[in-house]
Design an enzyme around this catalytic site. Structure first.
Site, PDB file in Angstrom:
ATOM      1  N   LYS A   1     -10.749  -1.799  10.225  1.00 34.73           N
ATOM      2  CA  LYS A   1     -10.730  -3.025   9.405  1.00 34.73           C
ATOM      3  C   LYS A   1     -11.308  -4.210  10.169  1.00 34.73           C
ATOM      4  O   LYS A   1     -11.582  -5.249   9.576  1.00 34.73           O
ATOM      5  CB  LYS A   1      -9.289  -3.374   8.995  1.00 34.73           C
ATOM      6  CG  LYS A   1      -8.505  -2.262   8.330  1.00 34.73           C
ATOM      7  CD  LYS A   1      -8.963  -1.952   6.939  1.00 34.73           C
ATOM      8  CE  LYS A   1      -7.974  -1.002   6.265  1.00 34.73           C
ATOM      9  NZ  LYS A   1      -8.406  -0.564   4.935  1.00 34.73           N
TER      10      LYS A   1
ATOM     11  N   GLN B   1      -4.642  -5.440   6.587  1.00 32.63           N
ATOM     12  CA  GLN B   1      -5.552  -6.332   5.870  1.00 32.63           C
ATOM     13  C   GLN B   1      -5.629  -7.720   6.488  1.00 32.63           C
ATOM     14  O   GLN B   1      -6.585  -8.457   6.243  1.00 32.63           O
ATOM     15  CB  GLN B   1      -5.119  -6.441   4.404  1.00 32.63           C
ATOM     16  CG  GLN B   1      -5.280  -5.158   3.616  1.00 32.63           C
ATOM     17  CD  GLN B   1      -6.719  -4.700   3.502  1.00 32.63           C
ATOM     18  OE1 GLN B   1      -7.636  -5.514   3.405  1.00 32.63           O
ATOM     19  NE2 GLN B   1      -6.931  -3.393   3.513  1.00 32.63           N
TER      20      GLN B   1
ATOM     21  N   CYS C   1      -4.692   2.360  -3.774  1.00 33.43           N
ATOM     22  CA  CYS C   1      -3.477   2.854  -3.107  1.00 33.43           C
ATOM     23  C   CYS C   1      -2.334   1.848  -3.237  1.00 33.43           C
ATOM     24  O   CYS C   1      -1.543   1.658  -2.310  1.00 33.43           O
ATOM     25  CB  CYS C   1      -3.744   3.180  -1.638  1.00 33.43           C
ATOM     26  SG  CYS C   1      -4.831   4.589  -1.400  1.00 33.43           S
TER      27      CYS C   1
ATOM     28  N   HIS D   1       0.859  -1.177   0.000  1.00 31.19           N
ATOM     29  CA  HIS D   1       0.000   0.000   0.000  1.00 31.19           C
ATOM     30  C   HIS D   1       0.898   1.232   0.000  1.00 31.19           C
ATOM     31  O   HIS D   1       2.021   1.208   0.493  1.00 31.19           O
ATOM     32  CB  HIS D   1      -0.867  -0.048   1.266  1.00 31.19           C
ATOM     33  CG  HIS D   1      -1.946   0.973   1.340  1.00 31.19           C
ATOM     34  ND1 HIS D   1      -1.709   2.288   1.698  1.00 31.19           N
ATOM     35  CD2 HIS D   1      -3.291   0.881   1.147  1.00 31.19           C
ATOM     36  CE1 HIS D   1      -2.846   2.949   1.716  1.00 31.19           C
ATOM     37  NE2 HIS D   1      -3.821   2.127   1.375  1.00 31.19           N
TER      38      HIS D   1
ATOM     39  N   ASP E   1       2.911  -4.618   7.938  1.00 31.96           N
ATOM     40  CA  ASP E   1       1.629  -3.927   7.845  1.00 31.96           C
ATOM     41  C   ASP E   1       0.532  -4.980   7.946  1.00 31.96           C
ATOM     42  O   ASP E   1       0.309  -5.751   7.017  1.00 31.96           O
ATOM     43  CB  ASP E   1       1.562  -3.174   6.514  1.00 31.96           C
ATOM     44  CG  ASP E   1       0.197  -2.557   6.235  1.00 31.96           C
ATOM     45  OD1 ASP E   1      -0.752  -2.791   6.996  1.00 31.96           O
ATOM     46  OD2 ASP E   1       0.078  -1.841   5.215  1.00 31.96           O
TER      47      ASP E   1
END
Length: 408
Positions: free
Chosen positions: A228, A205, A366, A125, A202
């Protein structure tokens, strides 16, 4: 697991927004990778804070302040336990994943020097690309990219070839937001540590789909956003190993992050407050904890099993549409499908789907380097959550077919 035993109809009743209509059609919400919806149980917790004990935390001796402080710090403990983090002060509240990444990037400006190398994956991202580019520009470090293949998987042989004694930092998402690929972060972390590099993952997700054990992963930093995982927007978590958090300088100056202030010198507070300047998103933090409670009651094994069933069904049904191509066909992936149909622009498909009450995401998500790799302007992305149904998949498929017939 079958849809009946999962009892998705009961779960859907927890989400008030799923009862609304869009453009005169029942809402089919398939933009969960951008943000998940919020159950009534979390909404009630947020309303309760503002109705009954709205006060600033850590600074007051009065009862409301103490109640708010207790609830906020209880949420930190929930996050610690959920991710199996060794110490609660290794949990830093942030405004979201982007904030957490920038906090680390800013701190590493003190340790990175010219000629050092930073590795990022090709499927990041923008929030896990731009801060490291800025760090490289400030320090003279060299940014290198771990390539991906046509299936949307990292080329691990190339990753190992890039590693050297110059490598200081490695950054990779746990799951690609654009493709749904589950990356081999255990292998990446182990290999990076073998040459003395630190690793940030990260997890934005991954958090809705995987209950990551951060002690088992042995990762140095891990970031997520509450919105999320059925929580509120504007709040997130940065995990950092205590040894690293003590080394990094504060990201922001202000109230709460200090031990003592004079005009001659300021000393900083202990962890986690060193990185939590100013009044935080108090109700957001409390809601974050409530959202994790909610998802844990459903059970992450149940969530993963059901979402995989949805993914397989949706993949099969969409591929039956002539001319439809799916981008991201990794063996290990989660419930995200990015696709295009022949030469139709994804925005045009998304616009028609919206008129039918179907919410999908269109564009580069993104993650523009991924789109450049495939030489496309973007994709239509349908991302599924545990409250979605096969009936909604069928509505999506009919909507895509209708859009195709209108646009070709």
């Amino acid at each position: 697991m079958t849809e009946t035993s999962f009892d998705v109809k009961t779960i859907r009743r927890d989400f008030p927004i799923l009862n609304r209509e869009v453009n005169g059609k029942p809402l089919v919400y398939l933009d969960n990778a951008a943000t998940s919806q919020t159950p009534q149980q979390v909404i009630d917790v947020i309303v309760d804070y503002y109705q009954n004990y709205n006060a600033n935390i850590h600074r007051g001796v009065h009862s409301l302040s103490q109640e708010a402080t207790d609830a906020y710090e209880a949420a930190r403990i929930k996050i610690q336990k959920h991710f199996n983090i060794a110490k609660s002060h290794e949990v830093i509240f942030t405004s979201g994943t982007t904030h957490g990444i920038n906090l680390v990037a800013n701190g590493f400006s003190s340790f990175i020097k010219e000629g050092d190398e930073i590795l990022v994956s090709a499927m990041e991202h923008h929030s896990n690309i731009v801060p490291w580019q800025m760090l490289a520009e400030r320090t003279g470090a060299v940014l290198k990219v771990i390539p991906m293949n046509q299936n949307g998987e990292l080329v691990m042989e190339e990753f190992y070839a890039l590693l050297s004694n110059k490598t200081k930092l490695v950054f990779c998402n746990h799951i690609s937001n654009a493709l749904g690929t589950i990356n081999p972060i255990e292998e990446i972390i182990h290999a990076a540590h073998n040459i003395g590099a630190a690793v940030l993952v990260d997890g934005a997700q991954a958090a809705p789909h995987i209950k990551a054990d951060l002690q088992a992963l042995n990762v140095d930093f891990y970031t997520i956003s509450a919105h999320k995982v059925c929580g509120p927007t504007g709040v997130g978590m940065l995990y950092g190993k205590e040894e690293w958090l003590k080394k990094l300088p504060p990201y922001q100056g202000g109230g709460e992050m200090i031990a003592e202030v004079t005009f001659e010198k300021t000393t900083y507070a202990d962890l986690p407050h060193k990185f939590e300047a100013g009044t935080p998103n108090i109700c957001g933090g409390i809601g974050f904890g409530a959202a994790l409670d909610y998802m844990n009651r459903i059970g992450f094994e149940n969530i993963a099993s059901y979402e995989d069933e949805l993914l397989q069904y949706a993949t099969e049904q969409l591929l039956a549409i002539e001319g439809l191509k799916i981008y991201g066909t990794a063996k290990n992936k989660t419930s995200v499908i990015s696709f295009n149909i022949q030469d139709i622009h994804p925005y045009d498909i998304g616009t028609i789907l919206d008129k039918l009450g179907i919410a999908v995401r269109t564009g580069h998500h993104c993650a523009q380097p991924i789109m450049d790799f495939y030489q496309i302007p973007g994709t239509v992305r349908a991302s599924f959550c545990f409250y979605n149904t096969k009936e909604e998949v069928d509505i999506l498929v009919k909507g895509v077919e209708r859009a195709k017939n209108m646009l070709l």
